[in-house]
Design a protein around this motif. Structure first.
Motif, PDB file in Angstrom:
ATOM      1  N   LEU A  81       0.658  -1.291   0.056  1.00 25.45           N
ATOM      2  CA  LEU A  81       0.064   0.010   0.105  1.00 25.45           C
ATOM      3  C   LEU A  81       0.760   1.000  -0.133  1.00 25.45           C
ATOM      4  O   LEU A  81       2.032   1.174   0.590  1.00 25.45           O
ATOM      5  CB  LEU A  81      -0.986  -0.045   1.236  1.00 25.45           C
ATOM      6  CG  LEU A  81      -2.062  -1.224   1.609  1.00 25.45           C
ATOM      7  CD1 LEU A  81      -2.522  -1.096   2.844  1.00 25.45           C
ATOM      8  CD2 LEU A  81      -2.674  -1.664   0.214  1.00 25.45           C
ATOM      9  N   LYS A  82       0.490   2.372  -0.568  1.00 27.02           N
ATOM     10  CA  LYS A  82       1.230   3.700  -0.620  1.00 27.02           C
ATOM     11  C   LYS A  82       0.449   4.765  -0.179  1.00 27.02           C
ATOM     12  O   LYS A  82      -0.818   4.562  -0.528  1.00 27.02           O
ATOM     13  CB  LYS A  82       1.511   4.041  -2.003  1.00 27.02           C
ATOM     14  CG  LYS A  82       2.302   5.179  -2.265  1.00 27.02           C
ATOM     15  CD  LYS A  82       2.653   5.466  -3.703  1.00 27.02           C
ATOM     16  CE  LYS A  82       3.537   6.734  -3.527  1.00 27.02           C
ATOM     17  NZ  LYS A  82       3.893   7.429  -5.123  1.00 27.02           N
ATOM     18  N   ASP A  83       1.089   5.360   0.678  1.00 24.00           N
ATOM     19  CA  ASP A  83       0.437   6.656   1.020  1.00 24.00           C
ATOM     20  C   ASP A  83       1.357   7.790   0.725  1.00 24.00           C
ATOM     21  O   ASP A  83       2.399   7.480   0.022  1.00 24.00           O
ATOM     22  CB  ASP A  83       0.452   6.871   2.646  1.00 24.00           C
ATOM     23  CG  ASP A  83      -0.954   6.089   3.193  1.00 24.00           C
ATOM     24  OD1 ASP A  83      -1.938   6.067   2.331  1.00 24.00           O
ATOM     25  OD2 ASP A  83      -1.052   5.671   4.403  1.00 24.00           O
ATOM     26  N   GLU A  84       1.019   9.101   1.038  1.00 21.68           N
ATOM     27  CA  GLU A  84       1.572  10.285   0.883  1.00 21.68           C
ATOM     28  C   GLU A  84       3.353  10.209   1.080  1.00 21.68           C
ATOM     29  O   GLU A  84       4.236  10.593   0.212  1.00 21.68           O
ATOM     30  CB  GLU A  84       1.057  11.347   1.300  1.00 21.68           C
ATOM     31  CG  GLU A  84       1.535  12.497   0.505  1.00 21.68           C
ATOM     32  CD  GLU A  84       0.901  13.969   1.234  1.00 21.68           C
ATOM     33  OE1 GLU A  84       1.614  15.071   1.088  1.00 21.68           O
ATOM     34  OE2 GLU A  84      -0.243  13.704   1.795  1.00 21.68           O
ATOM     35  N   ASN A  85       3.209   9.540   2.420  1.00 17.55           N
ATOM     36  CA  ASN A  85       4.678   9.746   2.900  1.00 17.55           C
ATOM     37  C   ASN A  85       5.324   8.200   3.219  1.00 17.55           C
ATOM     38  O   ASN A  85       6.778   8.232   3.782  1.00 17.55           O
ATOM     39  CB  ASN A  85       4.791  10.413   4.255  1.00 17.55           C
ATOM     40  CG  ASN A  85       4.279  11.854   4.120  1.00 17.55           C
ATOM     41  OD1 ASN A  85       4.789  12.590   3.292  1.00 17.55           O
ATOM     42  ND2 ASN A  85       3.526  12.395   4.604  1.00 17.55           N
ATOM     43  N   GLU A  86       4.847   7.240   2.845  1.00 18.42           N
ATOM     44  CA  GLU A  86       5.283   6.009   3.186  1.00 18.42           C
ATOM     45  C   GLU A  86       4.689   4.863   2.333  1.00 18.42           C
ATOM     46  O   GLU A  86       3.705   4.877   1.682  1.00 18.42           O
ATOM     47  CB  GLU A  86       5.249   5.548   4.727  1.00 18.42           C
ATOM     48  CG  GLU A  86       3.783   5.283   4.908  1.00 18.42           C
ATOM     49  CD  GLU A  86       3.636   4.978   6.444  1.00 18.42           C
ATOM     50  OE1 GLU A  86       4.674   5.081   7.239  1.00 18.42           O
ATOM     51  OE2 GLU A  86       2.278   4.444   6.782  1.00 18.42           O
ATOM     52  N   TYR A  87       5.228   3.828   2.417  1.00 17.09           N
ATOM     53  CA  TYR A  87       4.732   2.460   1.897  1.00 17.09           C
ATOM     54  C   TYR A  87       4.639   1.487   3.032  1.00 17.09           C
ATOM     55  O   TYR A  87       5.378   1.593   4.031  1.00 17.09           O
ATOM     56  CB  TYR A  87       5.813   1.783   1.040  1.00 17.09           C
ATOM     57  CG  TYR A  87       5.856   2.752  -0.549  1.00 17.09           C
ATOM     58  CD1 TYR A  87       4.724   2.002  -1.599  1.00 17.09           C
ATOM     59  CD2 TYR A  87       6.812   3.451  -0.768  1.00 17.09           C
ATOM     60  CE1 TYR A  87       5.025   2.784  -2.820  1.00 17.09           C
ATOM     61  CE2 TYR A  87       6.988   3.955  -2.047  1.00 17.09           C
ATOM     62  CZ  TYR A  87       5.971   3.648  -2.907  1.00 17.09           C
ATOM     63  OH  TYR A  87       6.367   4.115  -4.154  1.00 17.09           O
ATOM     64  N   ARG A  88       3.449   0.651   2.580  1.00 11.55           N
ATOM     65  CA  ARG A  88       3.364  -0.323   3.924  1.00 11.55           C
ATOM     66  C   ARG A  88       3.284  -1.635   3.121  1.00 11.55           C
ATOM     67  O   ARG A  88       2.164  -1.659   2.312  1.00 11.55           O
ATOM     68  CB  ARG A  88       1.760  -0.168   4.703  1.00 11.55           C
ATOM     69  CG  ARG A  88       1.984   1.175   5.345  1.00 11.55           C
ATOM     70  CD  ARG A  88       0.809   1.282   6.396  1.00 11.55           C
ATOM     71  NE  ARG A  88      -0.579   1.226   5.658  1.00 11.55           N
ATOM     72  CZ  ARG A  88      -1.063   2.432   4.737  1.00 11.55           C
ATOM     73  NH1 ARG A  88      -0.137   3.509   4.931  1.00 11.55           N
ATOM     74  NH2 ARG A  88      -1.986   2.161   4.508  1.00 11.55           N
ATOM     75  N   LEU A  89       4.027  -2.658   3.434  1.00 10.39           N
ATOM     76  CA  LEU A  89       4.028  -4.063   3.026  1.00 10.39           C
ATOM     77  C   LEU A  89       3.623  -4.826   3.925  1.00 10.39           C
ATOM     78  O   LEU A  89       4.057  -5.052   5.200  1.00 10.39           O
ATOM     79  CB  LEU A  89       5.073  -4.508   2.390  1.00 10.39           C
ATOM     80  CG  LEU A  89       5.221  -5.956   2.008  1.00 10.39           C
ATOM     81  CD1 LEU A  89       4.710  -5.822   0.578  1.00 10.39           C
ATOM     82  CD2 LEU A  89       6.834  -6.362   1.934  1.00 10.39           C
TER      83      LEU A  89
END
Length: 265
Positions: free
Chosen positions: A147-155
């Motif tokens: 998942l991608k957000d404005e300031n980070e990725y979450r795997l």
């Protein structure tokens, strides 16, 4: 004295109400994250089945990335060279079973697709470091959700299984990275796989599943909910519960309501 007692009672009521509202915000955020996880993984399941039914595409399959825009979720499949897109299936959030559009044009990856692929590969390569303790028991396979957000990725890593009548809770991870894919923090939610049976030895159906969390994972997790929705739908189960040993509460999730409720033991 009565005024002091009333003041103390009022303060306790305010604190209690504040704690309840704070917990409600936490649970709502867990459901929101679980919704996105579920959409991505459901699209991955259904689009992969579609791609694998096409012999030519199957032979050239080299991976996929999932991404969304508003209420549309796209699954882009990549060739073995990791340079071109061989297919893209697009789904609406209201229908994750059948894509409203399928594109089989062989083209270069878009910048966003290439970025997602590069980040995914970079994170996965870093997971070989022993400090992350990533391992997969026999009979269970990892599903990776980026998942991608404005300031980070979450795997997220959640378990899948080809075994029948099992919901593969547990052995799930979250890795947070910066926009360059460097891991900033990580968490393993459960210490092991917790396979929940959906059928009794006599053939009867299990109505609800229950498992407990260590104190290091006080709340029901988005990975719990995503896994249950994926497999609960297959076996007709509607709810499950998690015992929080840290908080001394049961968290119950119901598919139909898509909501977490709290009960005391």
């Amino acid at each position: 004295m009565k005024k002091i007692s009333a003041l103390i009672f009022g303060l306790i009521s305010i604190i209690s109400f504040s704690q309840e509202k704070s917990e409600e915000v936490i649970l709502d955020s867990i459901v929101k994250e679980a919704d996105l996880l579920y959409k991505y993984e459901k699209v991955a399941w259904n689009s992969t089945d579609l791609l694998m039914s096409k012999r030519k595409l199957k032979k050239n399959y080299g991976g996929y990335v999932i991404y969304h825009s508003n209420d549309t979720i796209h699954a882009s499949f990549i060739d073995k060279s990791q340079e071109k897109r061989i297919a893209r299936y697009s789904f609406t959030a209201s229908d994750l079973e059948v894509p409203y559009n399928s594109n089989f044009e062989l083209i270069e990856l878009s910048e966003s697709e290439k970025e997602l692929l590069d980040i995914k590969i970079k994170i996965v390569n870093n997971l070989s470091d022993e400090k992350y303790e990533v391992e997969f028991p026999q009979g269970f396979n990892p599903n990776l959700v980026l998942l991608k957000d404005e300031n980070e990725y979450r795997l997220y890593i959640i378990m899948g299984t080809p075994k029948s009548n099992i919901i593969p809770f547990g052995n799930d991870y979250l890795f947070k990275t910066d926009l360059n894919g460097e891991i900033k923090e990580w968490k393993k939610f459960h210490s092991r796989v917790i396979p929940a049976q959906t059928e009794m030895p006599n053939g009867g159906k299990v109505i609800s599943a229950v498992h407990s969390h260590l104190k290091t994972t006080p709340y029901i997790t988005a990975t719990d909910i995503c896994t249950f929705r994926l497999y609960g739908e297959l076996y007709g189960m509607k709810e499950f519960m998690v015992l929080s040993t840290a908080l001394g509460k049961y968290f119950k999730y119901n598919i139909g309501e898509n909501k977490i409720t709290i009960t005391e033991p």
